[in-house]
Design a protein around this motif. Sequence first.
Motif, mmCIF file in Angstrom:
data_model
loop_
_atom_site.group_PDB
_atom_site.id
_atom_site.type_symbol
_atom_site.label_atom_id
_atom_site.label_comp_id
_atom_site.label_asym_id
_atom_site.label_seq_id
_atom_site.Cartn_x
_atom_site.Cartn_y
_atom_site.Cartn_z
ATOM 1 N N LEU A 191 -2.725 -10.953 -0.138
ATOM 2 C CA LEU A 191 -1.332 -10.828 -0.397
ATOM 3 C C LEU A 191 -0.424 -11.056 1.431
ATOM 4 O O LEU A 191 -1.206 -11.011 2.326
ATOM 5 N N LYS A 192 0.937 -11.140 1.029
ATOM 6 C CA LYS A 192 1.863 -11.396 1.966
ATOM 7 C C LYS A 192 3.147 -10.608 2.120
ATOM 8 O O LYS A 192 3.705 -10.617 0.958
ATOM 9 N N GLY A 193 3.501 -10.127 3.261
ATOM 10 C CA GLY A 193 4.322 -9.022 3.272
ATOM 11 C C GLY A 193 4.483 -8.468 2.084
ATOM 12 O O GLY A 193 3.994 -7.522 1.990
ATOM 13 N N GLU A 194 6.011 -8.406 1.451
ATOM 14 C CA GLU A 194 6.231 -7.824 0.326
ATOM 15 C C GLU A 194 4.731 -7.089 -1.051
ATOM 16 O O GLU A 194 5.602 -6.924 -2.013
ATOM 17 N N GLU A 195 4.398 -8.759 -0.677
ATOM 18 C CA GLU A 195 3.685 -8.848 -2.387
ATOM 19 C C GLU A 195 2.554 -8.002 -2.223
ATOM 20 O O GLU A 195 2.159 -7.231 -3.003
ATOM 21 N N ILE A 196 2.111 -7.215 -1.211
ATOM 22 C CA ILE A 196 1.701 -6.184 -0.140
ATOM 23 C C ILE A 196 1.903 -4.672 -1.090
ATOM 24 O O ILE A 196 3.061 -4.197 -0.386
ATOM 25 N N PRO A 197 1.633 -3.709 -2.498
ATOM 26 C CA PRO A 197 2.447 -2.536 -2.343
ATOM 27 C C PRO A 197 2.645 -1.526 -0.630
ATOM 28 O O PRO A 197 1.751 -2.094 -0.384
ATOM 29 N N PHE A 198 3.868 -1.255 -1.162
ATOM 30 C CA PHE A 198 3.671 -0.328 -0.095
ATOM 31 C C PHE A 198 2.920 0.624 0.202
ATOM 32 O O PHE A 198 2.824 1.208 1.514
ATOM 33 N N ALA A 199 2.074 0.893 -0.489
ATOM 34 C CA ALA A 199 0.918 2.020 -0.660
ATOM 35 C C ALA A 199 -0.069 1.441 -0.007
ATOM 36 O O ALA A 199 -0.980 2.434 1.046
ATOM 37 N N ALA A 200 -0.143 0.814 -0.415
ATOM 38 C CA ALA A 200 -1.024 -0.493 0.907
ATOM 39 C C ALA A 200 -1.730 -0.405 1.530
ATOM 40 O O ALA A 200 -1.839 -0.282 3.295
ATOM 41 N N ARG A 201 0.611 -0.581 2.145
ATOM 42 C CA ARG A 201 0.725 -1.231 3.714
ATOM 43 C C ARG A 201 0.303 0.136 4.699
ATOM 44 O O ARG A 201 0.588 0.103 5.893
ATOM 45 N N ILE A 202 0.621 1.716 4.142
ATOM 46 C CA ILE A 202 0.335 2.554 5.305
ATOM 47 C C ILE A 202 -0.747 2.470 5.122
ATOM 48 O O ILE A 202 -1.830 3.175 5.759
ATOM 49 N N ILE A 203 -1.906 2.476 3.756
ATOM 50 C CA ILE A 203 -3.373 2.877 4.140
ATOM 51 C C ILE A 203 -4.356 1.918 5.353
ATOM 52 O O ILE A 203 -4.758 2.063 6.214
ATOM 53 N N SER A 205 -11.349 3.820 -13.657
ATOM 54 C CA SER A 205 -12.018 3.866 -14.996
ATOM 55 C C SER A 205 -12.485 5.678 -14.995
ATOM 56 O O SER A 205 -12.512 6.096 -16.124
ATOM 57 N N ARG A 206 -11.596 6.110 -14.354
ATOM 58 C CA ARG A 206 -11.557 7.439 -14.111
ATOM 59 C C ARG A 206 -10.017 7.728 -14.364
ATOM 60 O O ARG A 206 -9.209 9.071 -14.208
ATOM 61 N N ASN A 207 -9.376 7.001 -14.638
ATOM 62 C CA ASN A 207 -8.039 7.152 -15.303
ATOM 63 C C ASN A 207 -6.773 7.031 -14.020
ATOM 64 O O ASN A 207 -5.377 8.328 -13.738
ATOM 65 N N TYR A 208 -6.882 6.954 -12.406
ATOM 66 C CA TYR A 208 -5.740 7.727 -11.165
ATOM 67 C C TYR A 208 -4.536 6.250 -12.063
ATOM 68 O O TYR A 208 -4.764 5.712 -12.479
ATOM 69 N N LYS A 209 -3.778 6.855 -11.137
ATOM 70 C CA LYS A 209 -2.538 6.487 -10.822
ATOM 71 C C LYS A 209 -2.229 5.344 -10.641
ATOM 72 O O LYS A 209 -3.035 4.898 -9.609
ATOM 73 N N PRO A 210 -1.614 4.369 -10.691
ATOM 74 C CA PRO A 210 -1.166 3.135 -11.067
ATOM 75 C C PRO A 210 -1.025 3.222 -8.622
ATOM 76 O O PRO A 210 -1.395 2.419 -8.250
ATOM 77 N N PHE A 211 -0.253 3.646 -8.135
ATOM 78 C CA PHE A 211 0.154 4.192 -7.253
ATOM 79 C C PHE A 211 -1.582 4.268 -6.602
ATOM 80 O O PHE A 211 -1.025 3.442 -5.441
ATOM 81 N N ILE A 212 -1.678 4.999 -6.803
ATOM 82 C CA ILE A 212 -3.370 4.863 -5.952
ATOM 83 C C ILE A 212 -4.553 4.130 -6.358
ATOM 84 O O ILE A 212 -4.906 3.630 -4.909
ATOM 85 N N LEU A 213 -4.095 3.228 -7.461
ATOM 86 C CA LEU A 213 -5.092 2.240 -7.007
ATOM 87 C C LEU A 213 -4.492 1.434 -6.413
ATOM 88 O O LEU A 213 -5.495 0.466 -5.874
ATOM 89 N N ASP A 214 -3.316 0.482 -6.321
ATOM 90 C CA ASP A 214 -2.816 0.141 -5.225
ATOM 91 C C ASP A 214 -2.897 -0.314 -4.103
ATOM 92 O O ASP A 214 -3.093 -0.879 -3.005
ATOM 93 N N ALA A 215 -2.941 1.617 -3.559
ATOM 94 C CA ALA A 215 -3.326 1.619 -2.466
ATOM 95 C C ALA A 215 -4.660 1.182 -1.751
ATOM 96 O O ALA A 215 -5.042 0.141 -0.663
ATOM 97 N N VAL A 216 -5.257 1.565 -3.139
ATOM 98 C CA VAL A 216 -7.278 1.624 -2.719
ATOM 99 C C VAL A 216 -7.897 -0.125 -2.633
ATOM 100 O O VAL A 216 -8.239 -0.555 -2.250
ATOM 101 N N ARG A 217 -6.804 -0.722 -4.054
ATOM 102 C CA ARG A 217 -6.845 -2.488 -4.027
ATOM 103 C C ARG A 217 -6.801 -3.121 -2.659
ATOM 104 O O ARG A 217 -7.621 -3.833 -2.070
ATOM 105 N N TRP A 218 -5.850 -2.955 -2.409
ATOM 106 C CA TRP A 218 -4.877 -4.444 -1.405
ATOM 107 C C TRP A 218 -5.628 -3.538 -0.019
ATOM 108 O O TRP A 218 -4.040 -3.780 0.867
ATOM 109 N N HIS A 219 -5.979 -2.291 0.793
ATOM 110 C CA HIS A 219 -5.900 -1.013 1.907
ATOM 111 C C HIS A 219 -6.257 -2.380 3.057
ATOM 112 O O HIS A 219 -5.963 -2.016 4.124
#
Length: 200
Positions: free
Chosen positions: A116-128, A89-103
């Motif tokens: 989600l499994k394996g490569e389905e999980i955004p790389f950013a979320a795997r890091i967080i 709602s505050r227009n954060y980048k999709p890269f950040i949104l992916d990391a947050v939603r699937w952490h």
Amino acid sequence: MGTIVNYNLREELEHALYVSLLARDLSRELGLPKAQVYDLTHAGLMHDIGKLKLANYLYGETRIGSPLQVEEMKYVRMHSQLSYEILKSRNYKPFILDAVRWHHENYDGTGYPDNLKGEEIPFAARIIRVCDVFAALTTDRPYRKRFEEREAVALMIDEISHFDMQVFLAFERVVHRTGTDYQKRLPIREEEILREFGSV
């Protein structure tokens, strides 16, 4: 926002900063571009912001062991989606949104909110994910004392199927260098919170 009962804002902010610092250094270790390092640092800071919307329910009159324990767990698992919605709602980048939603997704598909499994999980979320688990394990909780660095890593290895191996190996290198030193750089007092963020 209404009064939050038994919600420790200082602890939540310290956890967010801890994850943010870990995510920054892990991103660098993985050789990510500077822009993505910055975004993951930001994602680490904001990954649990949805808990603020749940605070009255989770930290009010209900307690672990009450008839609402299962219901509480359902609400706890909503926080990553709520965090995502707040930031979207505050227009954060999709890269950040992916990391947050699937952490909270696990590499073996046992996580949440979408299994989600394996490569389905955004790389950013795997890091967080890795950073969030280590930060939680090495921090005192109301129901247990913190684990030392080696104990925490050993516990994570026991659950290695939850993590992307590339990310985890890079994370081990970071932790080998820094240990839990991040915590020593987070002496946040209530007056500092109010000065930086204002009253809640």
